[in-house]
Enzyme design. Structure first.
Site, PDB file in Angstrom:
ATOM      1  N   GLU A 249       0.886  -1.176   0.000  1.00  0.00           N
ATOM      2  CA  GLU A 249       0.000   0.000   0.000  1.00  0.00           C
ATOM      3  C   GLU A 249       0.909   1.207   0.000  1.00  0.00           C
ATOM      4  O   GLU A 249       1.521   1.543   1.011  1.00  0.00           O
ATOM      5  CB  GLU A 249      -0.926  -0.037   1.216  1.00  0.00           C
ATOM      6  CG  GLU A 249      -2.115   0.918   1.082  1.00  0.00           C
ATOM      7  CD  GLU A 249      -1.860   2.277   1.682  1.00  0.00           C
ATOM      8  OE1 GLU A 249      -1.258   3.120   0.969  1.00  0.00           O
ATOM      9  OE2 GLU A 249      -2.248   2.510   2.827  1.00  0.00           O
ATOM     10  N   CYS A 283      -2.414   8.826   3.169  1.00  0.00           N
ATOM     11  CA  CYS A 283      -2.402   8.410   1.763  1.00  0.00           C
ATOM     12  C   CYS A 283      -3.775   8.551   1.131  1.00  0.00           C
ATOM     13  O   CYS A 283      -3.888   8.752  -0.078  1.00  0.00           O
ATOM     14  CB  CYS A 283      -1.921   6.970   1.650  1.00  0.00           C
ATOM     15  SG  CYS A 283      -2.915   5.817   2.604  1.00  0.00           S
TER      16      CYS A 283
END
Length: 534
Positions: A249, A283
Site C-alpha cells: 500500500e 495516503c
C-alpha cells in the site's frame, strides 16, 4: 502511504544501538528503544515459526477468541495509546481516538466474529456434467510467519489491524514499525502479550530501513508494506528475488470530483477535513480537487474561508485541529512543491507558511489554485497539508483529470444525483471511491483497502484482506473412486471422435449441429465414457 527518510538496504552500516521516539511538537526525545540487530533476526524468525506451528493447529474459534481479548486490552489502555500516538506524531487527541483506537477496536471485534466464517471450508460446485461426481472445496491455510513493515502516519492502527488478520488466520508476525514511531509499534507487541498470545508469536523488530531489508532477506512467508512508492519498489524487488508474495500500500494522489449540482457547503467542509486531517499526512487524504466550472469560484471561496479558521497547536491543546508535521524534512518537501507551483503560475490562496511560534514543524494548511498537471503539486504525492483545486469544464473532464495519475488509491465524487454519482465513481480509476463522503471507508471493516498503479497491489481489511493472509488450497473428493476416468490412457481414433462429439454437443452454436452430434456420435461417446483401458 507514509514517506520514510530511510532507504531499504541490507548492506548499510551497523544498526545503531537504540531507536529514539521524538516528539515533533518540540523535537524532544520522549523514549528510547533497543534497536534490533540484523544478526538477531534468524533467532526471532525461529521463535516465531516454532510458536506459529502450534498456533496454526488451534481451532479457528480459539484464535478468534484471542481477538476479543485483544479488543478488550486495547479498550482498557485506550488513553495510554492516545498519549503515545500524540507524543510521537503530534496528532490531535480526537484523531488518535477515532483513527487509531476506534479503528483497531472495531477491527478486532469484527474479525473475531467474521473470521471463523470467512476462513471456513468453502464449497466449490462444478458446472460441468463430467465433474458432478466430485465434491470440492477451498481451504484457507496459514502461510507461516508474516512480515509487517508499517508507517509512521497511523503508527498503531495500521500495524495492529494487519497483525490481527495475520494472527486470526493462524500466522506468526514479525512487525517492524517506522523508526519515527517505535513506541506505538512497541505497544502492538505489548497488547499481544496482554491478550495471551503465545510467546514469540508476534515480535517487534525496531530499526530503520536496513532492518526492513534484513527481515525480507530472512524469508518471511509474505510481506505487508505500507509506505512510499520508492521504498515500495525496492521491497517489491527484494521480494521478487526470493519469490516472496507481498501486499504493498503505497502513495496516494487522491482526487475529489465536485459536480456543479453538489451541496457546496457540505463538500467544502469535507474537502478541508479530507485534505488537512492528520496534518495532511494520509495516503487517502484529498490531494487534488476538480470542480465543475460553474461551482468552482464558490467552492474555492468556502474552502479558503474554512481553512483560515483551522486552529493549529500541540495535542495538549484540546481545541487544536492541526498538529505539526512529523519532521522538518517533510515540511521542506511541501515547501518545495508550493514554491515551484507558484513559480509556474499557481496561486497560494490560503496558508503555506511555517509557524515557528508553535514549534519547528508546524505549517499552515495550504490551498493552491490555478494549477495544472504540469506541476509537481498535481503529479507527485504531497504528504502534508496541501490541497490543490482545479476547475474542470465538465464531469467528463474531471474524471479524465482524476485518472491522469500514476497512482490510484482512493477518490470521491460529490453530487446531489446519487445515481449519476455512482456511475461516475465507476469510471474513476481507484481502489475505493466514495460518493458524498471521503476517507471514512478506511474505518469500515467490510471495505477492502488498496490501490492500483503506483499505489501498489493487494488488499488489507475486509474478507479480501483476511484471505491475503492465507494460502488458498483446492481439494476435491471423487464419489466414484472405482470408476476409471474416460480421459485416461486408452487413446484411439474413436475416442478422439467421441471427444469431438462431446464438445459439439455442449458448445456448438448451432442447435441442429448439437442434435447431429447427439445422434451421430452416440456410440462413440458411449465408448469414451466406458472409461480408459489403463
Amino acid at each position: 502511504m507514509a514517506v520514510s527518510p530511510t532507504t531499504l538496504s541490507a548492506n548499510a552500516v551497523r544498526t545503531p544501538a537504540s531507536v529514539e521516539s521524538i516528539n515533533p511538537v518540540n523535537n524532544e526525545i520522549v523514549k528510547r528503544f533497543a534497536a534490533t540487530q540484523r544478526e538477531d533476526l534468524p533467532a526471532m524468525f525461529e521463535r516465531a515459526r516454532g510458536a506459529q506451528a502450534g498456533w496454526a493447529a488451534r481451532p479457528i474459534f480459539e484464535r478468534a477468541a484471542h481477538l476479543r481479548r485483544l479488543r478488550d486490552a486495547i479498550y482498557e489502555r485506550r488513553e495510554e495509546i492516545c498519549d503515545v500516538v500524540s507524543k510521537e506524531t503530534g496528532k490531535p487527541r480526537v484523531e488518535a481516538l477515532l483513527m487509531e483506537v476506534l479503528v483497531a477496536i472495531d477491527m478486532a471485534d469484527f474479525l473475531g466474529r467474521q473470521a471463523p466464517r470467512w476462513l471456513a471450508r468453502e464449497s466449490v460446485p462444478h458446472h460441468s456434467m463430467a465433474m458432478k461426481a466430485k465434491r470440492a472445496w477451498l481451504e484457507y491455510a496459514p502461510r507461516g510467519v508474516i512480515a509487517i513493515i508499517s508507517p509512521w502516519n497511523f503508527p498503531f492502527s495500521i500495524p495492529m489491524t494487519e497483525a490481527m488478520a495475520a494472527l486470526v488466520a493462524g500466522n506468526g508476525v514479525i512487525l517492524k514499525p517506522s523508526e519515527m514511531t517505535p513506541w506505538s509499534g512497541a505497544l502492538v507487541g505489548d497488547m499481544a502479550r496482554q491478550a495471551g498470545y503465545p510467546e514469540g508469536l508476534l515480535q517487534v523488530a525496531q530499526g530503520a530501513g536496513d532492518i526492513g531489508a534484513a527481515i525480507i532477506e530472512a524469508g518471511p512467508a509474505k510481506v505487508f508494506f505500507t509506505g512510499s512508492v520508492p521504498t515500495g519498489r525496492r521491497i517489491a524487488e527484494a521480494c521478487a528475488k526470493k519469490l516472496i508474495p507481498s501486499v504493498l500500500e503505497l502513495g496516494g494522489k487522491d482526487a475529489m470530483i465536485v459536480l456543479r449540482d453538489a451541496d457546496l457547503e457540505t463538500a467544502s467542509s469535507a474537502a478541508v477535513w479530507g485534505a488537512f486531517s492528520n496534518c495532511g499526512q494520509a495516503c487517502v487524504g484529498v490531494k487534488r480537487v476538480y470542480v465543475e466550472e460553474p461551482a468552482a469560484e464558490r467552492f474555492i471561496a468556502l474552502c479558503v474561508e474554512k481553512t483560515k479558521k483551522l486552529r493549529l497547536g500541540p495535542p495538549s491543546d484540546p481545541d487544536a485541529e492541526i498538529g505539526p508535521m512529523i519532521r522538518a524534512t517533510q515540511l521542506e518537501k511541501i515547501e518545495a512543491q508550493l514554491k515551484e507551483a507558484a513559480a509556474q503560475g499557481a496561486e497560494i490562496a490560503a496558508g503555506g507558511k511555517r509557524r515557528p511560534d508553535l514549534g519547528p514543524s508546524f505549517f499552515e494548511p495550504a490551498i493552491v489554485t490555478h494549477v495544472n498537471h504540469s506541476m509537481r503539486v498535481m503529479r507527485e504525492e504531497s504528504f502534508g497539508p496541501v490541497m490543490a483545486i482545479q476547475a474542470a469544464g465538465s464531469a467528463e473532464e474531471a474524471v479524465r483529470l482524476a485518472n491522469d495519475s500514476a497512482m490510484g488509491l482512493a477518490a470521491s465524487v460529490w453530487t446531489r444525483d446519487e445515481v449519476r454519482g455512482a456511475a461516475i465513481a465507476s469510471g474513476v480509476r481507484a481502489g475505493s471511491v466514495m460518493v458524498n463522503d471521503l476517507l471514512s471507508y478506511y474505518g469500515i471493516c467490510e471495505a477492502p483497502h488498496g490501490g492500483s498503479g503506483e499505489s501498489g497491489w493487494g488488499r488489507t481489511h475486509s474478507r479480501l484482506g483476511l484471505q491475503e493472509m492465507t494460502d488458498v488450497k483446492y481439494v476435491d473428493v471423487d464419489r466414484l473412486p472405482r470408476v476409471k476416468k474416460p480421459w485416461w490412457f486408452g487413446y484411439s481414433a474413436g475416442m478422439a471422435d467421441a471427444a469431438r462429439g462431446l464438445i459439439d454437443l455442449l458448445f456448438a452454436p448451432s442447435g441442429l449441429r448439437r442434435l447431429r452430434a447427439l445422434g451421430g456420435r452416440r456410440s462413440a461417446a458411449g465408448m469414451m465414457f466406458r472409461g480408459g483401458r489403463i
